[in-house]
Scaffold this motif. Structure first.
Motif, PDB file in Angstrom:
ATOM      1  N   ILE A  29      66.616  52.814  10.790  1.00  0.00           N
ATOM      2  CA  ILE A  29      67.194  52.237  12.002  1.00  0.00           C
ATOM      3  C   ILE A  29      67.835  53.359  12.802  1.00  0.00           C
ATOM      4  O   ILE A  29      68.546  54.196  12.240  1.00  0.00           O
ATOM      5  CB  ILE A  29      68.244  51.170  11.663  1.00  0.00           C
ATOM      6  N   VAL A  31      70.204  54.792  16.134  1.00  0.00           N
ATOM      7  CA  VAL A  31      71.248  54.495  17.114  1.00  0.00           C
ATOM      8  C   VAL A  31      71.654  55.800  17.790  1.00  0.00           C
ATOM      9  O   VAL A  31      71.439  56.892  17.244  1.00  0.00           O
ATOM     10  CB  VAL A  31      72.499  53.841  16.475  1.00  0.00           C
ATOM     11  N   VAL A 368      75.145  48.303  12.740  1.00  0.00           N
ATOM     12  CA  VAL A 368      73.986  48.586  11.891  1.00  0.00           C
ATOM     13  C   VAL A 368      74.390  48.565  10.416  1.00  0.00           C
ATOM     14  O   VAL A 368      73.735  47.946   9.579  1.00  0.00           O
ATOM     15  CB  VAL A 368      73.364  49.943  12.275  1.00  0.00           C
TER      16      VAL A 368
END
Length: 409
Positions: A29, A31, A368
């Motif tokens: 993931i 960011v 997250v």
């Protein structure tokens, strides 16, 4: 070996091991935080693949620091990429912990050296004998996990270089509960990559007995940044040349106003960290703790369970992760602050070992990580005070004895 042949051999090792995974892997993931790009990994092979790709691009340097560098499928994949870069003239350094990597063959590290890699074992038995300082040298371990590629990429977090799926040597039905470990590791690109590289350089110099400068007072005391978004890196260890992880955790727990979440492989808070943790519910701050349901270090789990009565009595929620070994080292505070790195919440990590922590102020990253912890909770058993009080007397005794050893576990 030619570049194309090397890449093919590494790719084959990765794909062969991935095919043996007992469950689907979670994808990384990404960011953006304070002008940096962060990628969050929670399982071994996506991380190994990413590391290998980045190592292959290196033109200037590859610096690797790890507690465990195993000569299994994961370690061999990384080692092959390191050897190829060293042969191409890139400066490649490897700093591994002598105790953590004790099971790794000397031939594995010799092959790296033969390819031109600079390899150093941190605090080895020979060093303890040579300096005649067994307790100080053998007790202080390098538990850090860093990878620096050129001036662009840095990795840090809780994952060792070891195949937690047993490298395909067993089928899913044969894997122990500790297989398929869950952890958190980050890849960073951005201007503060140089700070991670500096941390490695200091660690490398210290391991070789070279002088390093004392850190500023604000750094050692763990003063937190005031910006809306920030990333701060801290070297933790004994002495005035490092910060102390205990100060960072204590400061963040004390400032919490909404919620505190821990996802910890080894949860044995002591001293001021434990006191502040127990005080948090009194001022209305909910606390939840996720730990392994079956630890790879049973004695640590027994000691942690001795603490459950105090935690549950303060309405701190405790969850034990089932099926997969939880190896993460994460704290989230007020949905805004996150601590990620190599540091567990136990006496050894807080006061004795050399650790690396990132304290990140970012609501995006906190969201997250909160989602990752929720996934762990979804696969966890919620521990209640009533059921825990029903333990057999001998289990209570074992837990109490283990807790008495908490400063040494």
């Amino acid at each position: 070996m030619l570049d194309s042949e090397l890449e093919q051999s590494v790719d084959e090792a990765i794909e062969e091991t991935k095919s043996s995974l007992p469950s689907a892997e979670a994808g990384p993931i990404s960011v953006t935080v304070a002008g940096h790009h962060l990628t969050v990994f929670v399982e071994t092979w996506p991380l190994i693949e990413s590391m290998v790709r980045d190592i292959r691009t290196a033109r200037k340097r590859v610096w690797l620091e790890t507690y465990i560098f195993q000569d299994d499928a994961a370690g061999q994949a990384i080692a092959a990429a390191l050897r190829e870069r060293a042969a191409a003239g890139v400066q490649v350094r490897v700093l591994y912990d002598a105790i953590g990597s004790n099971d790794t063959s000397t031939a594995f590290f010799r092959a790296l050296e033969d390819a031109g890699v600079l390899v150093h074992a941190f605090h080895s038995l020979w060093e303890a004998l040579w300096k005649f300082s067994f307790l100080r040298i053998l007790n202080r371990r390098n538990h850090r996990k860093l990878l620096i590629i050129d001036d662009t990429v840095a990795y840090f977090g809780g994952m060792n270089l070891v195949d937690t799926t047993l490298g395909g040597r067993a089928g899913p039905e044969e894997l122990p509960p500790s297989a398929g470990w869950r952890d958190v590791h980050l890849r960073l690109t951005g201007p503060q990559q140089s700070e991670v590289a500096e941390s490695f350089e200091r660690s490398w110099r210290m391991a070789h007995g070279e002088p390093i400068a004392r850190r500023p007072r604000s750094y050692r005391r763990g003063v937190l940044a005031a910006a809306a978004e920030s990333i701060q890196f801290f070297d933790s260890g004994p002495g005035l040349k490092h910060s102390r992880a205990a100060r960072l955790f204590t400061r963040l727990i004390r400032t919490a106003r909404r919620r505190i979440t821990f996802s910890m492989a080894y949860f044995l808070p002591v001293g001021g960290v434990l006191r502040e943790l127990l005080r948090a519910p009194r001022r209305g701050v909910p606390v939840r703790v996720v730990v392994p349901g079956e630890s790879d270090v049973p004695l640590v789990q027994h000691a942690a369970r001795y603490l459950y009565t105090r935690l549950l009595g303060r309405r701190i929620r405790v969850y034990e992760r089932q099926a997969s070994m939880l190896h993460s080292k994460v704290m989230i505070v007020d949905n805004a602050w996150a601590v990620v790195g190599s540091c567990n919440l136990d006496a050894r990590s807080l006061y004795i070992n050399f650790e690396f922590l990132a304290v990140i102020h970012s609501r995006k990253l906190a969201r997250v990580l909160t989602g990752i912890v929720r996934e762990e909770i979804a696969h966890s058993k919620h521990i209640t005070l009533d059921e825990f009080r029903e333990r057999n007397w001998w289990r209570r005794l074992v837990n109490r004895l283990a807790w008495s050893l908490r400063w040494w576990l």
